[in-house]
Scaffold this motif. Structure first.
Motif, PDB file in Angstrom:
ATOM      1  N   UNK A 108      52.905 -26.658  39.871  1.00 11.41           N
ATOM      2  CA  UNK A 108      51.861 -26.736  38.846  1.00 11.41           C
ATOM      3  C   UNK A 108      50.938 -25.522  38.916  1.00 11.41           C
ATOM      4  N   UNK A 109      50.592 -25.132  40.126  1.00  7.88           N
ATOM      5  CA  UNK A 109      49.730 -23.962  40.301  1.00  7.88           C
ATOM      6  C   UNK A 109      50.483 -22.704  39.867  1.00  7.88           C
ATOM      7  N   UNK A 110      51.755 -22.614  40.195  1.00  8.97           N
ATOM      8  CA  UNK A 110      52.565 -21.449  39.819  1.00  8.97           C
ATOM      9  C   UNK A 110      52.652 -21.281  38.306  1.00  8.97           C
ATOM     10  N   UNK A 111      52.635 -22.389  37.567  1.00  6.97           N
ATOM     11  CA  UNK A 111      52.729 -22.334  36.106  1.00  6.97           C
ATOM     12  C   UNK A 111      51.411 -21.951  35.444  1.00  6.97           C
ATOM     13  N   UNK A 112      50.325 -22.011  36.182  1.00  6.18           N
ATOM     14  CA  UNK A 112      49.012 -21.673  35.624  1.00  6.18           C
ATOM     15  C   UNK A 112      48.980 -20.193  35.243  1.00  6.18           C
ATOM     16  N   UNK A 113      48.132 -19.877  34.290  1.00 10.62           N
ATOM     17  CA  UNK A 113      47.982 -18.502  33.838  1.00 10.62           C
ATOM     18  C   UNK A 113      47.027 -17.763  34.783  1.00 10.62           C
ATOM     19  N   UNK A 114      47.624 -17.016  35.708  1.00  8.72           N
ATOM     20  CA  UNK A 114      46.847 -16.323  36.737  1.00  8.72           C
ATOM     21  C   UNK A 114      47.243 -14.852  36.731  1.00  8.72           C
ATOM     22  N   UNK A 115      46.256 -13.982  36.625  1.00 10.15           N
ATOM     23  CA  UNK A 115      46.526 -12.547  36.547  1.00 10.15           C
ATOM     24  C   UNK A 115      47.154 -12.004  37.833  1.00 10.15           C
ATOM     25  N   UNK A 121      49.589 -15.272  55.011  1.00 10.55           N
ATOM     26  CA  UNK A 121      50.319 -15.774  56.186  1.00 10.55           C
ATOM     27  C   UNK A 121      51.588 -16.548  55.836  1.00 10.55           C
ATOM     28  N   UNK A 122      52.245 -16.141  54.787  1.00 15.29           N
ATOM     29  CA  UNK A 122      53.515 -16.739  54.375  1.00 15.29           C
ATOM     30  C   UNK A 122      54.220 -15.738  53.480  1.00 15.29           C
ATOM     31  N   UNK A 123      55.498 -15.936  53.262  1.00 10.64           N
ATOM     32  CA  UNK A 123      56.255 -15.045  52.368  1.00 10.64           C
ATOM     33  C   UNK A 123      56.764 -15.838  51.178  1.00 10.64           C
ATOM     34  N   UNK A 124      56.603 -15.272  49.988  1.00  8.54           N
ATOM     35  CA  UNK A 124      57.102 -15.891  48.765  1.00  8.54           C
ATOM     36  C   UNK A 124      57.158 -14.804  47.694  1.00  8.54           C
ATOM     37  N   UNK A 125      58.335 -14.540  47.197  1.00 13.72           N
ATOM     38  CA  UNK A 125      58.536 -13.447  46.234  1.00 13.72           C
ATOM     39  C   UNK A 125      57.849 -13.676  44.893  1.00 13.72           C
ATOM     40  N   UNK A 126      57.413 -14.893  44.611  1.00 16.29           N
ATOM     41  CA  UNK A 126      56.763 -15.157  43.321  1.00 16.29           C
ATOM     42  C   UNK A 126      55.302 -14.689  43.298  1.00 16.29           C
ATOM     43  N   UNK A 127      54.793 -14.213  44.434  1.00 13.90           N
ATOM     44  CA  UNK A 127      53.418 -13.722  44.499  1.00 13.90           C
ATOM     45  C   UNK A 127      53.391 -12.209  44.314  1.00 13.90           C
TER      46      UNK A 127
END
Length: 156
Positions: A108-115, A121-127
């Motif tokens: 849900x947070x990932x779908x939010x409109x965030x610039x 302290x973690x790895x995630x390619x969507x950031x």
């Protein structure tokens, strides 16, 4: 806009982290308060992912904090908290996510409109940016993130 770096150009902020214990929650709240008093942020929400074993009704209430647990989703994984869902439909300049992304609220947070999306302290390619703070203390992690963002020029 006269702002030169990402932190100074941030007006709306979403902070998310996973609840570990009362002391960690208190440290995050205190550190966020101090950090925001010396910032340009005028709109903030904090999403705290709480394990289902913890009764979120026993946690200290705060008008900016949304405690979210696995029980806040229905059988089809739809978010039951209408107020949080409304907040997540707003636009944000920056999101800072602390720790793992295994909570049910993450999509849900990932779908939010965030610039700009930052994970700490973690790895995630969507950031957009992945930062590794040398500490797990909320105050030190927040200070590290702010210091880093002050060094990055904004393109606005």
């Amino acid at each position: 806009m006269n702002s030169k770096n990402i932190w100074e150009s941030t007006r709306s902020l979403l902070v998310a982290f996973n609840y570990e214990n009362d002391e960690q929650l208190k440290d995050f709240r205190k550190s966020l308060d101090g950090m925001l008093n010396a910032s340009n942020v005028d709109r903030l929400i904090i999403v705290v992912s709480v394990p289902k074993e913890v009764d979120k009704n026993t946690l200290p209430p705060h008008f900016l904090i949304y405690y979210n647990s696995p029980t806040d989703f229905n059988f089809w994984s739809k978010l039951k908290d209408v107020q949080l869902e409304t907040e997540l439909q707003r636009n944000y300049d920056l999101m800072i996510w602390f720790g793992n992304t295994e909570s049910k609220i993450f999509p849900y947070v990932q779908e939010a409109s965030i610039r700009r999306k930052i994970i700490v302290n973690e790895k995630d390619a969507s950031f957009d940016l992945q930062l590794n703070a040398e500490s797990e203390l909320p105050s030190e992690m927040l200070q590290f993130v702010i210091d880093t963002l002050k060094k990055i020029t904004s393109n606005e």
